[in-house]
Design a protein around this motif. Sequence first.
Motif, PDB file in Angstrom:
ATOM      1  N   ASP A  53      -0.408 -29.829 -20.858  1.00 15.20           N
ATOM      2  CA  ASP A  53      -0.231 -29.972 -19.248  1.00 15.20           C
ATOM      3  C   ASP A  53       0.343 -28.983 -18.703  1.00 15.20           C
ATOM      4  O   ASP A  53       0.048 -28.475 -17.940  1.00 15.20           O
ATOM      5  N   ILE A  54       1.643 -28.095 -19.441  1.00 18.00           N
ATOM      6  CA  ILE A  54       2.206 -27.429 -19.301  1.00 18.00           C
ATOM      7  C   ILE A  54       1.484 -25.988 -19.395  1.00 18.00           C
ATOM      8  O   ILE A  54       1.446 -25.329 -18.158  1.00 18.00           O
ATOM      9  N   PHE A  55       0.561 -25.829 -20.378  1.00 16.22           N
ATOM     10  CA  PHE A  55      -0.465 -24.806 -20.388  1.00 16.22           C
ATOM     11  C   PHE A  55      -1.344 -24.898 -19.647  1.00 16.22           C
ATOM     12  O   PHE A  55      -1.875 -23.946 -19.004  1.00 16.22           O
ATOM     13  N   MET A  56      -1.952 -26.131 -18.619  1.00 15.45           N
ATOM     14  CA  MET A  56      -2.737 -25.970 -17.921  1.00 15.45           C
ATOM     15  C   MET A  56      -1.752 -25.608 -16.226  1.00 15.45           C
ATOM     16  O   MET A  56      -2.455 -25.345 -15.637  1.00 15.45           O
ATOM     17  N   VAL A  57      -0.853 -26.056 -16.094  1.00 14.14           N
ATOM     18  CA  VAL A  57       0.405 -25.277 -14.913  1.00 14.14           C
ATOM     19  C   VAL A  57       0.340 -24.130 -15.176  1.00 14.14           C
ATOM     20  O   VAL A  57      -0.233 -23.124 -13.466  1.00 14.14           O
ATOM     21  N   GLY A  58       0.072 -23.322 -16.285  1.00 18.57           N
ATOM     22  CA  GLY A  58       0.014 -22.210 -16.338  1.00 18.57           C
ATOM     23  C   GLY A  58      -0.605 -21.585 -15.993  1.00 18.57           C
ATOM     24  O   GLY A  58      -0.757 -20.360 -15.386  1.00 18.57           O
ATOM     25  N   ALA A  59      -2.412 -21.818 -15.999  1.00 17.59           N
ATOM     26  CA  ALA A  59      -3.250 -21.038 -16.038  1.00 17.59           C
ATOM     27  C   ALA A  59      -3.385 -21.509 -14.167  1.00 17.59           C
ATOM     28  O   ALA A  59      -4.025 -20.564 -13.392  1.00 17.59           O
ATOM     29  N   PHE A  60      -3.179 -22.388 -13.620  1.00 19.55           N
ATOM     30  CA  PHE A  60      -3.020 -22.517 -12.037  1.00 19.55           C
ATOM     31  C   PHE A  60      -2.446 -21.743 -11.686  1.00 19.55           C
ATOM     32  O   PHE A  60      -3.013 -20.878 -10.967  1.00 19.55           O
ATOM     33  N   ILE A  61      -1.702 -21.541 -11.912  1.00 18.98           N
ATOM     34  CA  ILE A  61      -0.052 -20.683 -11.359  1.00 18.98           C
ATOM     35  C   ILE A  61      -0.656 -19.135 -11.353  1.00 18.98           C
ATOM     36  O   ILE A  61      -0.561 -17.981 -10.412  1.00 18.98           O
ATOM     37  N   ALA A  62      -1.703 -18.698 -12.752  1.00 28.25           N
ATOM     38  CA  ALA A  62      -1.725 -17.536 -12.811  1.00 28.25           C
ATOM     39  C   ALA A  62      -3.314 -17.146 -12.774  1.00 28.25           C
ATOM     40  O   ALA A  62      -3.242 -16.396 -11.366  1.00 28.25           O
ATOM     41  N   LEU A  63      -4.216 -18.199 -11.901  1.00 26.04           N
ATOM     42  CA  LEU A  63      -5.151 -18.567 -10.858  1.00 26.04           C
ATOM     43  C   LEU A  63      -4.500 -18.172  -8.846  1.00 26.04           C
ATOM     44  O   LEU A  63      -5.407 -17.520  -8.910  1.00 26.04           O
ATOM     45  N   ILE A  64      -3.333 -19.431  -8.775  1.00 29.85           N
ATOM     46  CA  ILE A  64      -2.891 -18.640  -7.443  1.00 29.85           C
ATOM     47  C   ILE A  64      -2.354 -17.259  -7.298  1.00 29.85           C
ATOM     48  O   ILE A  64      -2.626 -16.832  -6.244  1.00 29.85           O
ATOM     49  N   ALA A  65      -2.266 -16.906  -8.360  1.00 31.11           N
ATOM     50  CA  ALA A  65      -1.505 -15.496  -8.453  1.00 31.11           C
ATOM     51  C   ALA A  65      -2.777 -14.589  -8.217  1.00 31.11           C
ATOM     52  O   ALA A  65      -1.921 -13.410  -7.884  1.00 31.11           O
ATOM     53  N   PHE A  66      -3.728 -14.424  -8.864  1.00 27.95           N
ATOM     54  CA  PHE A  66      -4.962 -13.594  -8.823  1.00 27.95           C
ATOM     55  C   PHE A  66      -5.086 -13.921  -7.578  1.00 27.95           C
ATOM     56  O   PHE A  66      -5.231 -13.134  -7.057  1.00 27.95           O
TER      57      PHE A  66
ATOM     58  N   ALA B  27       3.191 -16.248 -14.164  1.00 27.30           N
ATOM     59  CA  ALA B  27       3.092 -17.850 -14.827  1.00 27.30           C
ATOM     60  C   ALA B  27       3.695 -18.227 -15.749  1.00 27.30           C
ATOM     61  O   ALA B  27       3.954 -19.267 -15.715  1.00 27.30           O
ATOM     62  N   MET B  28       4.300 -16.272 -16.593  1.00 25.02           N
ATOM     63  CA  MET B  28       5.741 -16.935 -17.553  1.00 25.02           C
ATOM     64  C   MET B  28       7.204 -17.362 -16.994  1.00 25.02           C
ATOM     65  O   MET B  28       7.223 -17.789 -17.609  1.00 25.02           O
ATOM     66  N   ALA B  29       7.446 -16.210 -16.099  1.00 22.01           N
ATOM     67  CA  ALA B  29       8.969 -17.312 -15.531  1.00 22.01           C
ATOM     68  C   ALA B  29       8.397 -18.574 -14.427  1.00 22.01           C
ATOM     69  O   ALA B  29       9.659 -19.427 -15.002  1.00 22.01           O
ATOM     70  N   LEU B  30       7.353 -18.816 -14.167  1.00 24.90           N
ATOM     71  CA  LEU B  30       7.597 -20.506 -13.204  1.00 24.90           C
ATOM     72  C   LEU B  30       7.086 -21.342 -14.075  1.00 24.90           C
ATOM     73  O   LEU B  30       7.524 -22.487 -13.992  1.00 24.90           O
ATOM     74  N   THR B  31       5.985 -21.299 -15.236  1.00 26.09           N
ATOM     75  CA  THR B  31       5.571 -21.918 -16.394  1.00 26.09           C
ATOM     76  C   THR B  31       7.371 -22.371 -16.634  1.00 26.09           C
ATOM     77  O   THR B  31       6.744 -23.625 -17.491  1.00 26.09           O
ATOM     78  N   ALA B  32       7.962 -21.843 -17.773  1.00 24.77           N
ATOM     79  CA  ALA B  32       9.331 -21.602 -17.944  1.00 24.77           C
ATOM     80  C   ALA B  32      10.280 -22.687 -17.557  1.00 24.77           C
ATOM     81  O   ALA B  32      10.770 -23.367 -17.848  1.00 24.77           O
TER      82      ALA B  32
ATOM     83  N   ALA C  43       7.146 -23.171 -23.467  1.00 22.49           N
ATOM     84  CA  ALA C  43       6.199 -23.523 -22.077  1.00 22.49           C
ATOM     85  C   ALA C  43       5.841 -21.772 -21.371  1.00 22.49           C
ATOM     86  O   ALA C  43       4.777 -21.541 -21.256  1.00 22.49           O
ATOM     87  N   ALA C  44       6.554 -20.857 -21.586  1.00 19.51           N
ATOM     88  CA  ALA C  44       6.502 -18.765 -21.321  1.00 19.51           C
ATOM     89  C   ALA C  44       4.739 -18.763 -22.099  1.00 19.51           C
ATOM     90  O   ALA C  44       4.108 -18.277 -21.644  1.00 19.51           O
ATOM     91  N   LEU C  45       4.996 -18.900 -23.826  1.00 17.10           N
ATOM     92  CA  LEU C  45       3.934 -19.129 -24.741  1.00 17.10           C
ATOM     93  C   LEU C  45       2.959 -19.330 -23.599  1.00 17.10           C
ATOM     94  O   LEU C  45       1.769 -18.974 -24.008  1.00 17.10           O
ATOM     95  N   ALA C  46       2.578 -21.105 -23.787  1.00 23.76           N
ATOM     96  CA  ALA C  46       1.575 -21.756 -22.542  1.00 23.76           C
ATOM     97  C   ALA C  46       0.715 -20.961 -21.777  1.00 23.76           C
ATOM     98  O   ALA C  46      -0.071 -21.142 -21.429  1.00 23.76           O
TER      99      ALA C  46
ATOM    100  N   GLY D 196      -5.456 -29.116 -20.179  1.00 21.96           N
ATOM    101  CA  GLY D 196      -4.385 -29.561 -20.762  1.00 21.96           C
ATOM    102  C   GLY D 196      -4.183 -30.885 -21.560  1.00 21.96           C
ATOM    103  O   GLY D 196      -3.999 -30.494 -23.106  1.00 21.96           O
ATOM    104  N   PHE D 197      -5.035 -31.776 -21.078  1.00 24.17           N
ATOM    105  CA  PHE D 197      -5.039 -32.774 -22.008  1.00 24.17           C
ATOM    106  C   PHE D 197      -6.116 -33.031 -23.038  1.00 24.17           C
ATOM    107  O   PHE D 197      -5.900 -32.139 -24.326  1.00 24.17           O
ATOM    108  N   ILE D 198      -7.665 -31.837 -23.283  1.00 27.64           N
ATOM    109  CA  ILE D 198      -8.623 -31.338 -23.947  1.00 27.64           C
ATOM    110  C   ILE D 198      -7.704 -30.175 -25.556  1.00 27.64           C
ATOM    111  O   ILE D 198      -7.831 -30.536 -26.105  1.00 27.64           O
ATOM    112  N   ALA D 199      -6.827 -29.457 -24.515  1.00 26.37           N
ATOM    113  CA  ALA D 199      -6.408 -28.155 -25.225  1.00 26.37           C
ATOM    114  C   ALA D 199      -5.416 -28.528 -25.434  1.00 26.37           C
ATOM    115  O   ALA D 199      -4.928 -28.143 -26.904  1.00 26.37           O
ATOM    116  N   GLY D 200      -4.705 -29.230 -25.180  1.00 23.77           N
ATOM    117  CA  GLY D 200      -3.090 -29.968 -25.879  1.00 23.77           C
ATOM    118  C   GLY D 200      -2.677 -31.080 -26.940  1.00 23.77           C
ATOM    119  O   GLY D 200      -2.872 -30.308 -28.368  1.00 23.77           O
TER     120      GLY D 200
END
Length: 304
Positions: free
Chosen positions: A41-54, A76-81, A209-212, A231-235
């Motif tokens: 789910d940290i991976f999922m949060v990173g994806a959403f942060i990237a989308l919002i940033a885009f 994405a790396m900073a906020l997800t970290a 988290a940064a890697l995720a 996040g659940f499926i990929a996790g």
Amino acid sequence: MAYFLQQLINGIALGSIYGLIAIGYTMVYGIIGMINFAHGDIFMVGAFIALIAFLALIAIGVTAVPLALLIVLILAMALTAVWGWTVERVAYRPLRESFRLAPLITAIGMSIVLQNFIQVAQGARVKPLQPVITGGYKVFEQDNFVVILSNIQILIVATTLVLMTAFWLIITRTALGRAQRACEQDRLMASLSGVNVDRTISLTFVLGAALAAVAGLLYLLYYGVIDFYIGFIAGIKAFTAAVFGGIGSLPGAMLGGLVIGLIETFWSAYFTIEYKDVAAFSMLAIVLIFFPTGLLGRPEVEKV
């Protein structure tokens, strides 16, 4: 042959994403012996942060793709970290010395919290993103079937190789890596030797988290659509990859990710897509029968 080659390329790209997520699992388990089920789910949060940033960059008129990708990657790396550090500090550190099931229950609870938070904050519908990286190269052609290596697949594989090299250097050549290896062997003796165990574990969560977040950005660019449930499926699949390769081993995590990605891709291509997950988990069970610690895992030896 052409169809096989195309599926091989697709499987390597998918497996690289799984491998990046699996490294976060294996780093945390290697140091504190705990499965961080909230990592997906940290991976999922990173994806959403990237989308919002885009979307924010598009709104303010930043259309240069290289610049936009760089800004999104850093954000994405900073906020997800920060999310990763917060999860470790709030949910896991207080229970580190508790009975063995407590951190596992907390990890599942944090996974549910993150899923529902994103569902409430961003909605349950899938969130699309227009293709950012397009184009590719013609690799092979046979019987009017053209094998294409897309630019996004090249980016995924190249990013994975760079990050794997960087993390290997961190683990083997830096003071943080030495502290992590010391904590992996014996946290009590590491603390007595002057290692700040709490800081080392927190930095491990931050790095994972940064890697995720990188994996989340690559997933978003590759598929162009995300939702709160990815996040659940990929996790689960990344955790399977970590166990498959040998949990606690960074090369094993990447190898497991590639194997899981290839199994899913080839099964979907040559058989039926509904049973691709069955094939992946069945292969995991078969491997663990003959290699209980995974393909590259080392058996634990208890000294007395």
